[in-house]
Design a protein around this motif. Structure first.
Motif: not given
Length: 244
Positions: A77-98
């Motif tokens: 995600f850092a290499k891709k440089g898309s902050v939007t997708w990184l934020i979406i992934f971070a939220f989905a990861l936190g929500f899904g794992t919880t």
């Protein structure tokens, strides 16, 4: 002896070493304080063996699977440089794992049973299921938001202490106004979210992201996401209690 088998053996020795203090405490109080023999020794030994094996395979699985994939996705995600997708992934990861966290499922179900017995909700399966699911999804949403805040902190380089201090000031203020019946559940919710599924992936995400961004130190910036994941559920569950 294969490399994988040696790693498993090392993990098993480590698991036994970690469990040894607990076993010694139990045996000491059982024999010298209570002065009783162990009931059903065979079953207890079998249980201890399963615990050791479970810890061994769990730790080995973290090292071989969850930590690498979390770090590799953060690098990608850092290499891709898309902050939007990184934020979406971070939220989905936190929500899904919880949502999938076994400890949270157990606490939510127990809270629903107690709420029903205390006449806070109807003593029906539908009412208890709705209460438990509402609690679970509230906590999951809060953890997803927490991971987003943690990721933005890493990107911006914000100091963690001011966010944590501000969060706990809000917790103290809300504690004074929240219903007493929900306060204990709220504080426990902050603990059960950071368990077997959430911690490995979230930690790997933070360390991998901090390692991929120039000017960020993984030791300083990579850790702290778990602190946010423990803090926000307290706030959101107390708010949930106020609303219902």
């Amino acid at each position: 002896m294969s490399k994988t088998f040696r790693k498993l053996l090392t993990s098993m020795v480590g698991s036994l070493r970690d469990l040894l203090p607990i076993l010694l405490v139990i045996l000491f109080f059982q024999f010298f304080v209570l002065e009783q023999s162990l009931p059903d020794v065979g079953r207890l030994l079998t249980g201890v063996l399963f615990v050791i094996l479970g810890l061994t395979f769990f730790i080995h699985g973290l090292e071989q699977g969850l930590f690498p994939i979390g770090e590799s996705m953060a690098h990608a995600f850092a290499k891709k440089g898309s902050v939007t997708w990184l934020i979406i992934f971070a939220f989905a990861l936190g929500f899904g794992t919880t949502v999938a966290e076994p400890a949270l499922i157990a606490v939510a179900a127990e809270a629903a049973n107690v709420a029903a017995s205390g006449n806070m909700i109807e003593a029906t399966d539908a009412a208890k299921s709705g209460y438990a699911n509402g609690l679970r999804f509230t906590v999951a949403f809060s953890v997803g938001l927490a991971i987003v805040i943690g990721v933005v902190r890493i990107l911006k380089g914000w100091p963690i202490q001011w966010i944590i201090i501000g969060g706990y000031i809000l917790v103290v203020i809300m504690t004074m106004f929240a219903p007493q019946e929900i306060i204990g559940i709220a504080y426990d919710s902050g603990g059960v979210t950071t368990s077997t599924i959430t911690v490995p992936l979230v930690t790997a995400l933070g360390v991998g992201l901090a390692s991929s961004i120039k000017g960020r130190n993984p030791m300083i910036d990579g850790f702290g996401l778990i602190a946010f994941a423990s803090l926000t559920p307290i706030i959101f569950v107390m708010a949930y209690g106020m609303l219902i």
